[in-house]
Design a protein around this motif. Structure first.
Motif, PDB file in Angstrom:
ATOM      1  N   GLN A  16      -4.884 -12.385 -38.806  1.00  0.00           N
ATOM      2  CA  GLN A  16      -5.807 -12.377 -38.161  1.00  0.00           C
ATOM      3  C   GLN A  16      -7.067 -12.940 -38.781  1.00  0.00           C
ATOM      4  O   GLN A  16      -7.367 -12.589 -39.326  1.00  0.00           O
ATOM      5  CB  GLN A  16      -6.240 -10.524 -37.479  1.00  0.00           C
ATOM      6  CG  GLN A  16      -6.872  -9.788 -38.581  1.00  0.00           C
ATOM      7  CD  GLN A  16      -6.893  -8.317 -38.453  1.00  0.00           C
ATOM      8  OE1 GLN A  16      -6.351  -8.002 -37.543  1.00  0.00           O
ATOM      9  NE2 GLN A  16      -7.526  -7.444 -39.511  1.00  0.00           N
ATOM     10  N   GLU A  21     -11.794 -13.145 -37.219  1.00  0.00           N
ATOM     11  CA  GLU A  21     -12.124 -11.617 -36.725  1.00  0.00           C
ATOM     12  C   GLU A  21     -12.784 -12.491 -36.761  1.00  0.00           C
ATOM     13  O   GLU A  21     -13.979 -13.693 -36.949  1.00  0.00           O
ATOM     14  CB  GLU A  21     -12.816 -11.092 -37.852  1.00  0.00           C
ATOM     15  CG  GLU A  21     -11.621  -9.630 -37.604  1.00  0.00           C
ATOM     16  CD  GLU A  21     -11.699  -8.659 -39.334  1.00  0.00           C
ATOM     17  OE1 GLU A  21     -12.748  -8.861 -39.316  1.00  0.00           O
ATOM     18  OE2 GLU A  21     -10.870  -8.327 -39.478  1.00  0.00           O
ATOM     19  N   ILE A  54     -15.147  -9.398 -32.756  1.00  0.00           N
ATOM     20  CA  ILE A  54     -13.412  -9.185 -31.970  1.00  0.00           C
ATOM     21  C   ILE A  54     -13.109  -9.842 -32.728  1.00  0.00           C
ATOM     22  O   ILE A  54     -12.818 -10.323 -33.876  1.00  0.00           O
ATOM     23  CB  ILE A  54     -13.615  -9.820 -30.539  1.00  0.00           C
ATOM     24  CG1 ILE A  54     -14.632 -11.495 -30.936  1.00  0.00           C
ATOM     25  CG2 ILE A  54     -15.297  -9.401 -29.485  1.00  0.00           C
ATOM     26  CD1 ILE A  54     -14.958 -12.354 -30.082  1.00  0.00           C
ATOM     27  N   THR A  55     -11.330  -9.331 -32.854  1.00  0.00           N
ATOM     28  CA  THR A  55     -10.325  -9.631 -34.022  1.00  0.00           C
ATOM     29  C   THR A  55      -8.857 -10.551 -32.665  1.00  0.00           C
ATOM     30  O   THR A  55      -8.895  -9.946 -31.584  1.00  0.00           O
ATOM     31  CB  THR A  55      -9.648  -8.633 -33.792  1.00  0.00           C
ATOM     32  OG1 THR A  55     -10.777  -7.960 -34.618  1.00  0.00           O
ATOM     33  CG2 THR A  55      -8.759  -9.067 -34.739  1.00  0.00           C
ATOM     34  N   ALA A  56      -8.093 -11.654 -32.837  1.00  0.00           N
ATOM     35  CA  ALA A  56      -7.041 -12.371 -32.722  1.00  0.00           C
ATOM     36  C   ALA A  56      -6.614 -11.826 -33.069  1.00  0.00           C
ATOM     37  O   ALA A  56      -6.411 -12.632 -34.882  1.00  0.00           O
ATOM     38  CB  ALA A  56      -7.650 -13.740 -32.622  1.00  0.00           C
ATOM     39  N   SER A  59      -4.406 -13.637 -27.673  1.00  0.00           N
ATOM     40  CA  SER A  59      -5.610 -13.131 -27.339  1.00  0.00           C
ATOM     41  C   SER A  59      -6.641 -12.448 -28.749  1.00  0.00           C
ATOM     42  O   SER A  59      -6.525 -12.076 -29.083  1.00  0.00           O
ATOM     43  CB  SER A  59      -5.907 -13.006 -25.771  1.00  0.00           C
ATOM     44  OG  SER A  59      -5.204 -11.748 -26.128  1.00  0.00           O
ATOM     45  N   PHE A  60      -8.023 -12.349 -28.145  1.00  0.00           N
ATOM     46  CA  PHE A  60      -9.988 -11.780 -28.869  1.00  0.00           C
ATOM     47  C   PHE A  60      -9.560 -10.862 -27.941  1.00  0.00           C
ATOM     48  O   PHE A  60      -9.441 -10.683 -27.219  1.00  0.00           O
ATOM     49  CB  PHE A  60     -11.029 -12.500 -28.480  1.00  0.00           C
ATOM     50  CG  PHE A  60     -10.949 -13.959 -29.226  1.00  0.00           C
ATOM     51  CD1 PHE A  60     -11.136 -13.294 -31.109  1.00  0.00           C
ATOM     52  CD2 PHE A  60     -10.799 -15.238 -28.899  1.00  0.00           C
ATOM     53  CE1 PHE A  60     -10.723 -14.818 -32.277  1.00  0.00           C
ATOM     54  CE2 PHE A  60     -10.674 -16.858 -29.952  1.00  0.00           C
ATOM     55  CZ  PHE A  60     -11.000 -15.587 -30.909  1.00  0.00           C
ATOM     56  N   GLN A  61      -9.635  -9.462 -28.895  1.00  0.00           N
ATOM     57  CA  GLN A  61      -9.675  -7.886 -28.530  1.00  0.00           C
ATOM     58  C   GLN A  61     -10.619  -7.696 -29.268  1.00  0.00           C
ATOM     59  O   GLN A  61     -10.830  -7.027 -30.055  1.00  0.00           O
ATOM     60  CB  GLN A  61      -8.000  -7.256 -29.407  1.00  0.00           C
ATOM     61  CG  GLN A  61      -7.057  -8.141 -28.443  1.00  0.00           C
ATOM     62  CD  GLN A  61      -7.546  -7.607 -27.426  1.00  0.00           C
ATOM     63  OE1 GLN A  61      -7.531  -6.495 -26.841  1.00  0.00           O
ATOM     64  NE2 GLN A  61      -5.904  -8.631 -26.663  1.00  0.00           N
ATOM     65  N   TRP A  74     -13.251 -11.044 -22.782  1.00  0.00           N
ATOM     66  CA  TRP A  74     -12.689 -11.440 -25.008  1.00  0.00           C
ATOM     67  C   TRP A  74     -11.376 -11.820 -24.248  1.00  0.00           C
ATOM     68  O   TRP A  74     -10.124 -12.692 -24.720  1.00  0.00           O
ATOM     69  CB  TRP A  74     -13.375 -10.882 -25.636  1.00  0.00           C
ATOM     70  CG  TRP A  74     -15.323 -11.054 -26.007  1.00  0.00           C
ATOM     71  CD1 TRP A  74     -15.987  -9.853 -25.563  1.00  0.00           C
ATOM     72  CD2 TRP A  74     -15.363 -11.951 -26.385  1.00  0.00           C
ATOM     73  NE1 TRP A  74     -17.477 -10.058 -25.988  1.00  0.00           N
ATOM     74  CE2 TRP A  74     -16.920 -11.895 -26.036  1.00  0.00           C
ATOM     75  CE3 TRP A  74     -15.282 -13.657 -26.794  1.00  0.00           C
ATOM     76  CZ2 TRP A  74     -18.313 -12.495 -26.426  1.00  0.00           C
ATOM     77  CZ3 TRP A  74     -16.198 -14.170 -27.087  1.00  0.00           C
ATOM     78  CH2 TRP A  74     -17.485 -13.940 -27.059  1.00  0.00           C
ATOM     79  N   LYS A  75     -10.663 -11.121 -23.865  1.00  0.00           N
ATOM     80  CA  LYS A  75      -9.270 -10.802 -23.673  1.00  0.00           C
ATOM     81  C   LYS A  75      -8.033 -12.457 -22.917  1.00  0.00           C
ATOM     82  O   LYS A  75      -7.878 -12.491 -23.427  1.00  0.00           O
ATOM     83  CB  LYS A  75      -8.327 -10.255 -23.038  1.00  0.00           C
ATOM     84  CG  LYS A  75      -8.689  -8.240 -23.260  1.00  0.00           C
ATOM     85  CD  LYS A  75      -8.108  -7.298 -23.243  1.00  0.00           C
ATOM     86  CE  LYS A  75      -8.632  -5.599 -23.577  1.00  0.00           C
ATOM     87  NZ  LYS A  75      -7.703  -4.718 -23.403  1.00  0.00           N
ATOM     88  N   THR A 133      -7.933 -20.826 -36.506  1.00  0.00           N
ATOM     89  CA  THR A 133      -8.447 -19.926 -36.968  1.00  0.00           C
ATOM     90  C   THR A 133      -9.476 -19.735 -37.661  1.00  0.00           C
ATOM     91  O   THR A 133      -9.999 -18.533 -38.629  1.00  0.00           O
ATOM     92  CB  THR A 133      -7.212 -19.047 -38.158  1.00  0.00           C
ATOM     93  OG1 THR A 133      -7.001 -19.809 -38.891  1.00  0.00           O
ATOM     94  CG2 THR A 133      -5.889 -18.688 -36.839  1.00  0.00           C
TER      95      THR A 133
END
Length: 224
Positions: free
Chosen positions: A39, A41, A56-58, A70-72, A84-85, A164
């Motif tokens: 992931q 961040e 936010i994390t992908a 997608s970013f969560q 962000w999703k 990433t």
């Protein structure tokens, strides 16, 4: 046809020893790549509304279709009024990753079959003219494709690290707004993927060099 009889002497010869190394390398290759999860961040804030950084994390992993990651945001948290999703990472590296893992599985199965022949049917292998030639040709073709798949995956891995890494902040459109501040947080280490690529390539090159030096020459007394 000779019956099955275990003879471990071939494993002491380059022919068997290289196959064992290839077998181990193939296991490590498809295990590390196929089972990888990571992931990236990003820290986000939008003062004066939100002064504290929110994360936010992908999440991404095999087969590395980053354009589906997608970013969560944290559950139940509205960060800067942005959905962000709807934003994803960039790139699709599934073809290189799947080619690499699929071929690693093929090498794994081929090495098992070859080692079974070397160890269980040593006399049959030594007395036959066709089996060593078939083994020689299959090994050369497999080694070439092994190097091709490793090179393709190494290039894809480099691109994944870029996609990433720090550059992702510059690619997110909300982060380009003046009222939203974005900072790169962290990304999961990909050290195991680096090791699998190097190990896979080194063992493949060793196998090709050994076959070039004389796969079809008469075996040493220890092989009999």
């Amino acid at each position: 046809m000779s019956g099955f009889q275990i003879n471990l002497n071939p494993l002491k010869e380059p022919l068997g020893f290289i196959k064992v190394l290839e077998w181990i390398a193939s296991i490590f290759a498809f295990a590390t790549c196929g089972g990888f999860k990571g992931q990236t961040e990003i820290q986000v804030s939008c003062p004066p509304t939100i002064t504290e950084n929110k994360t936010i994390t992908a999440t991404f992993g095999y087969p590395f279709r980053l354009n589906e990651a997608s970013f969560q945001p944290p559950p139940g948290v509205n960060i800067c009024d942005v959905n962000w999703k709807s934003y994803v990472l960039i790139g699709d590296y599934s073809s290189s990753a799947q080619f690499y893992v699929t071929f690693a599985v093929f090498v794994f199965l081929y090495c098992i079959a070859a080692l079974l022949l070397y160890v269980g049917y040593t006399s049959l292998y030594l007395d036959s003219r066709k089996l060593p030639m078939i083994d020689f040709v299959v090994t050369l073709v497999a080694t070439f494709l092994w190097l091709v798949s490793t090179s393709a995956w190494a290039k894809a891995l480099t691109d994944i690290k870029i996609a990433t890494g720090h550059n992702i902040v510059e690619e997110l459109s909300p982060c380009k707004k003046k009222e939203i501040l974005c900072y790169f947080g962290s990304v999961t280490s990909m050290g195991s993927l680096n090791v699998s690529v190097m190990e896979f390539r080194c063992v493949a090159q060793a196998g090709m060099q050994w076959h070039d030096l004389g796969t079809l020459q008469p075996p040493s007394p220890g092989f009999e």
